[in-house]
Design a protein around this motif. Structure first.
Motif, PDB file in Angstrom:
ATOM      1  N   UNK A 183       0.942  -1.287   0.038  1.00 27.38           N
ATOM      2  CA  UNK A 183       0.179   0.047   0.003  1.00 27.38           C
ATOM      3  C   UNK A 183       1.053   1.330  -0.022  1.00 27.38           C
ATOM      4  N   UNK A 184       1.836   1.283   0.805  1.00 24.68           N
ATOM      5  CA  UNK A 184       2.791   2.225   0.850  1.00 24.68           C
ATOM      6  C   UNK A 184       3.396   2.679  -0.567  1.00 24.68           C
ATOM      7  N   UNK A 185       3.765   1.546  -1.424  1.00 23.50           N
ATOM      8  CA  UNK A 185       4.507   1.759  -2.802  1.00 23.50           C
ATOM      9  C   UNK A 185       3.193   2.251  -3.749  1.00 23.50           C
ATOM     10  N   UNK A 186       2.235   1.829  -3.612  1.00 23.06           N
ATOM     11  CA  UNK A 186       0.937   2.254  -4.303  1.00 23.06           C
ATOM     12  C   UNK A 186       0.636   3.826  -4.055  1.00 23.06           C
ATOM     13  N   UNK A 187       0.828   3.942  -2.774  1.00 23.42           N
ATOM     14  CA  UNK A 187       0.423   5.530  -2.596  1.00 23.42           C
ATOM     15  C   UNK A 187       1.646   6.494  -3.112  1.00 23.42           C
ATOM     16  N   UNK A 188       2.871   5.915  -3.124  1.00 24.55           N
ATOM     17  CA  UNK A 188       4.117   6.542  -3.728  1.00 24.55           C
ATOM     18  C   UNK A 188       3.386   6.842  -5.204  1.00 24.55           C
ATOM     19  N   UNK A 189       3.063   5.773  -5.982  1.00 26.83           N
ATOM     20  CA  UNK A 189       2.822   5.818  -7.342  1.00 26.83           C
ATOM     21  C   UNK A 189       1.795   6.998  -7.679  1.00 26.83           C
ATOM     22  N   UNK A 190       0.717   6.872  -6.817  1.00 24.71           N
ATOM     23  CA  UNK A 190      -0.546   7.811  -6.807  1.00 24.71           C
ATOM     24  C   UNK A 190       0.357   9.144  -6.750  1.00 24.71           C
ATOM     25  N   UNK A 191       1.077   9.479  -5.734  1.00 26.13           N
ATOM     26  CA  UNK A 191       1.639  10.901  -5.776  1.00 26.13           C
ATOM     27  C   UNK A 191       2.436  11.228  -6.907  1.00 26.13           C
ATOM     28  N   UNK A 192       3.057  10.094  -7.473  1.00 29.66           N
ATOM     29  CA  UNK A 192       3.904  10.642  -8.695  1.00 29.66           C
ATOM     30  C   UNK A 192       3.328  10.559 -10.050  1.00 29.66           C
ATOM     31  N   UNK A 193       1.643  10.452  -9.651  1.00 28.80           N
ATOM     32  CA  UNK A 193       1.031  10.688 -11.098  1.00 28.80           C
ATOM     33  C   UNK A 193       0.492   9.295 -11.828  1.00 28.80           C
ATOM     34  N   UNK A 194       1.256   8.285 -11.301  1.00 28.94           N
ATOM     35  CA  UNK A 194       0.509   7.190 -12.114  1.00 28.94           C
ATOM     36  C   UNK A 194      -0.948   6.849 -11.681  1.00 28.94           C
ATOM     37  N   UNK A 195      -1.370   6.220 -13.153  1.00 29.75           N
ATOM     38  CA  UNK A 195      -3.061   6.045 -13.220  1.00 29.75           C
ATOM     39  C   UNK A 195      -3.354   4.802 -13.016  1.00 29.75           C
ATOM     40  N   UNK A 196      -2.565   3.736 -13.452  1.00 34.13           N
ATOM     41  CA  UNK A 196      -2.701   2.308 -13.193  1.00 34.13           C
ATOM     42  C   UNK A 196      -1.772   1.351 -12.670  1.00 34.13           C
ATOM     43  N   UNK A 221      -6.141  -1.424  -1.867  1.00 31.59           N
ATOM     44  CA  UNK A 221      -5.434  -0.913  -2.947  1.00 31.59           C
ATOM     45  C   UNK A 221      -6.568  -0.045  -3.571  1.00 31.59           C
ATOM     46  N   UNK A 222      -7.621  -0.627  -3.740  1.00 32.56           N
ATOM     47  CA  UNK A 222      -8.757   0.218  -4.579  1.00 32.56           C
ATOM     48  C   UNK A 222      -8.998   1.619  -3.744  1.00 32.56           C
ATOM     49  N   UNK A 223      -8.596   1.709  -2.304  1.00 36.00           N
ATOM     50  CA  UNK A 223      -9.100   2.810  -1.737  1.00 36.00           C
ATOM     51  C   UNK A 223      -8.215   3.848  -1.730  1.00 36.00           C
ATOM     52  N   UNK A 224      -6.930   3.605  -1.945  1.00 29.30           N
ATOM     53  CA  UNK A 224      -5.697   4.662  -1.923  1.00 29.30           C
ATOM     54  C   UNK A 224      -6.057   5.824  -2.999  1.00 29.30           C
ATOM     55  N   UNK A 225      -6.561   5.600  -4.178  1.00 29.19           N
ATOM     56  CA  UNK A 225      -6.779   6.526  -5.144  1.00 29.19           C
ATOM     57  C   UNK A 225      -7.959   6.204  -5.892  1.00 29.19           C
TER      58      UNK A 225
END
Length: 452
Positions: A183-196, A221-225
Motif C-alpha cells: 500500500x505504501x508503494x501504491x501511495x507513492x505511485x499515486x503521488x507521482x501521477x501514475x494512473x494504473x 489498494x482500491x481505496x488509495x486513489x
C-alpha cells in the motif's frame, strides 16, 4: 563505485521488469548512474527469462553481442540476473566466458558486493534462493515506462509445481510481501501521477500476509486513489475466491479484466500437467466470472504439444477456447525445461511439426474469436486511459479500456494519463479504433458515490 554507470536490459515477464526496478534502486543507492545504452555503460546487467527455450536463446545471442562490445571496452562488467542465473552459471562463466557476474532473483541486495569482487579480478556468483526475501523495504526506481502504468510485485516464488514450469526452481518457494509495504508503494505511485497499477505474483490469489488475503489487499489498494485503476496477474483457477469477484464488480477502479490460465482443455492433459482442476471446474469458474462481472474480459495461457498430447486432447483445448471465447490468449508450443517434473518423468514426444501445426490451429481459431468479439464493440463507448502516442502516428493516441482492449483515437488536446470517453467506430483483430467524445475522470464517469 560512485562514478560508475549502469544499464539493465530486461527480458521476459512483467515480474522481471519489476525486479529490474528493484535493482535500479539498489545501484542508485550505491551512487551509480543509469545510462540509456549498453555501449556507454560501465556495468551491463541482463535480466533473464527461463520460461521458454526461445526466451533463453534471445539472451544467449545478446550475451555474445555484449562480449564483442566488451572486447572493445575491456573495463565493462557484464552480468546476468534472474531466472537463467542458477541454471547456466557454470556454462556462462567458465565455458563460454560471456559474463563476470551471475545473480539469482533473491540475491539482488548482494550486487554491490559482487561488483567489488569483479573489480578485484574475480568472477562473482550468488544464486541462493531465499524463504524470506521479498524486497519489501526497497522502493523500486522506474527509469523506463510511460509514467502512467506501473507494476507492483506483491509476492515471490511459487508452490504449485506444475509439471511444465521452471518457476519454483528459479524463483523459489512462495512468500508474500507485507500488505502495508504494498500500500505504501501504491501511495507513492499515486503521488507521482501514475494512473494504473498491476499487482504481480505467480499466483496472486495465494497471497497471504497474516490474516490479510488477496481480496483484502485489493480492497485496500482500491481505496488509495479513486482515480487509479488496478489489474492483477496471474491468479490460479484452483482457488479463485468468490469475494474477489464481487469486489471487482462493485469497485469501478478494479478493472473488469481477468487473466485466468487454462493451459489445456482436457482432464487427462490437466492431470499430466499437474493442474489441480478439471475442465468442468474451470468452465464453472468462467461462468461465475461472467455472471458476477457482466462484460468481464478474459485472457488465458495455452500450451500446445505437451508430453503425450493426443489429437483428441488437442481438439478439447480448441473446444474449450471456443466455448469460453477469450478476448486474448498467450499461446505457445511446449518446450522442455530442465529440472521440471515433465523433464524428469515424461518424454517430450510430440514431433515439432505436429506442435507447430496444433499451435497454428489454436492461433487461427483465437484470432477469429478476437475479430468477432472486437466487431461487437463497434458503437459502444468505453472509458480509455491514455498511455502513449500511437506507434503509427503522432497525431493519434493509444490507451486501454478497463477490459484491457487497446484503443487508438485522434490526439486532439488529450495527453497520456487522461481518461477519455471513446466511441468505437471500427476494429482490427488486435485493436479498437474510436472517436474521442470527452475528457473525464473515473469518479465522474462512474459516479463518485459508487467508488466511495
Amino acid at each position: 563505485m560512485t562514478d560508475k554507470t549502469f544499464y539493465i536490459e530486461t527480458y521476459g515477464c512483467q515480474m522481471n521488469f519489476a525486479d529490474s526496478e528493484i535493482v535500479n534502486s539498489i545501484l542508485l543507492e550505491e551512487g551509480m548512474k543509469p545510462v540509456h545504452d549498453a555501449e556507454t555503460a560501465d556495468v551491463v546487467l541482463v535480466n533473464t527469462c527461463s520460461i521458454r527455450e526461445n526466451a533463453e536463446t534471445k539472451v544467449w545471442n545478446r550475451l555474445k553481442e555484449l562480449r564483442s562490445i566488451k572486447k572493445e571496452n575491456g573495463e565493462m562488467t557484464v552480468g546476468v540476473l534472474g531466472c537463467m542465473a542458477e541454471r547456466i552459471k557454470d556454462r556462462i562463466i567458465e565455458q563460454e566466458h560471456l559474463v563476470d557476474i551471475v545473480v539469482g532473483p533473491d540475491a539482488y541486495r548482494d550486487i554491490p558486493r559482487l561488483l567489488k569482487e569483479v573489480d578485484d579480478g574475480r568472477k562473482a556468483v550468488n544464486v541462493l534462493l531465499s524463504l524470506e526475501e521479498t524486497y519489501a523495504d526497497i522502493a523500486p526506481v522506474r527509469t523506463t515506462g510511460n509514467g502512467v502504468n506501473a507494476f507492483v510485485s506483491i509476492m515471490r516464488g511459487c508452490d504449485n509445481m506444475c509439471a511444465f514450469c521452471v518457476v519454483p526452481f528459479t524463483r523459489g518457494r512462495e512468500r508474500s510481501r507485507p500488505l502495508e509495504s504494498i500500500i505504501r508503494e501504491i501511495k507513492q505511485l499515486s503521488d507521482e501521477g501514475y494512473k494504473e497499477v498491476t499487482l504481480l505474483g505467480q499466483n496472486v490469489n495465494s497471497y497471504l500476509d497474516g490474516e490479510n488475503t488477496f481480496t483484502k489487499l485489493m480492497d485496500e489498494a482500491s481505496k488509495v486513489d479513486p482515480e487509479m485503476r488496478f489489474r492483477f496477474s496471474s491468479p490460479h483457477p484452483k482457488d479463485f475466491p468468490d469475494d474477489l469477484l464481487h469486489l471487482i464488480a462493485e469497485r469501478p477502479n478494479l478493472c473488469n479484466y481477468i487473466h485466468i490460465p487454462a493451459q489445456a482443455g482436457s482432464d487427462t492433459m490437466l492431470e499430466r500437467m499437474r493442474r489441480p482442476y478439471t475442465r468442468e471446474g474451470y468452465l464453472e469458474l468462467i461462468d461465475k466470472m461472467k455472471h458476477i462481472i457482466p462484460g468481464v474480459s478474459l485472457s488465458t495461457d495455452i500450451i500446445a504439444g505437451f508430453c503425450d498430447e493426443t489429437e483428441e486432447e488437442h481438439q478439447q483445448t480448441l473446444s474449450l477456447m471456443a466455448e469460453v471465447e477469450y478476448d486474448l490468449a498467450y499461446m505457445f508450443a511446449y518446450s522442455e525445461r530442465e529440472r521440471t517434473l515433465a523433464a524428469r518423468k515424461f518424454e517430450d514426444n510430440v514431433p515439432e511439426d505436429v506442435k507447430k501445426r496444433r499451435l497454428s490451429e489454436i492461433i487461427t481459431q483465437q484470432r477469429e474469436i478476437q475479430e468477432r468479439r472486437n466487431k461487437e464493440e463497434v458503437g459502444r463507448r468505453h472509458l480509455v486511459l491514455v498511455e502513449s502516442t500511437s506507434k503509427k502516428s503522432d497525431d493519434q493516441l493509444s490507451g486501454r479500456t478497463d477490459t484491457n482492449k487497446m484503443v487508438v483515437f485522434d490526439r486532439k488536446d488529450f495527453e497520456p494519463g487522461d481518461y477519455v470517453e471513446v466511441e468505437i467506430t471500427e476494429t482490427t483483430s488486435a485493436t479498437l479504433i474510436g472517436n474521442p467524445i470527452r475528457k473525464t475522470t473515473l469518479t465522474e464517469y462512474y459516479g463518485a458515490e459508487v467508488i466511495a
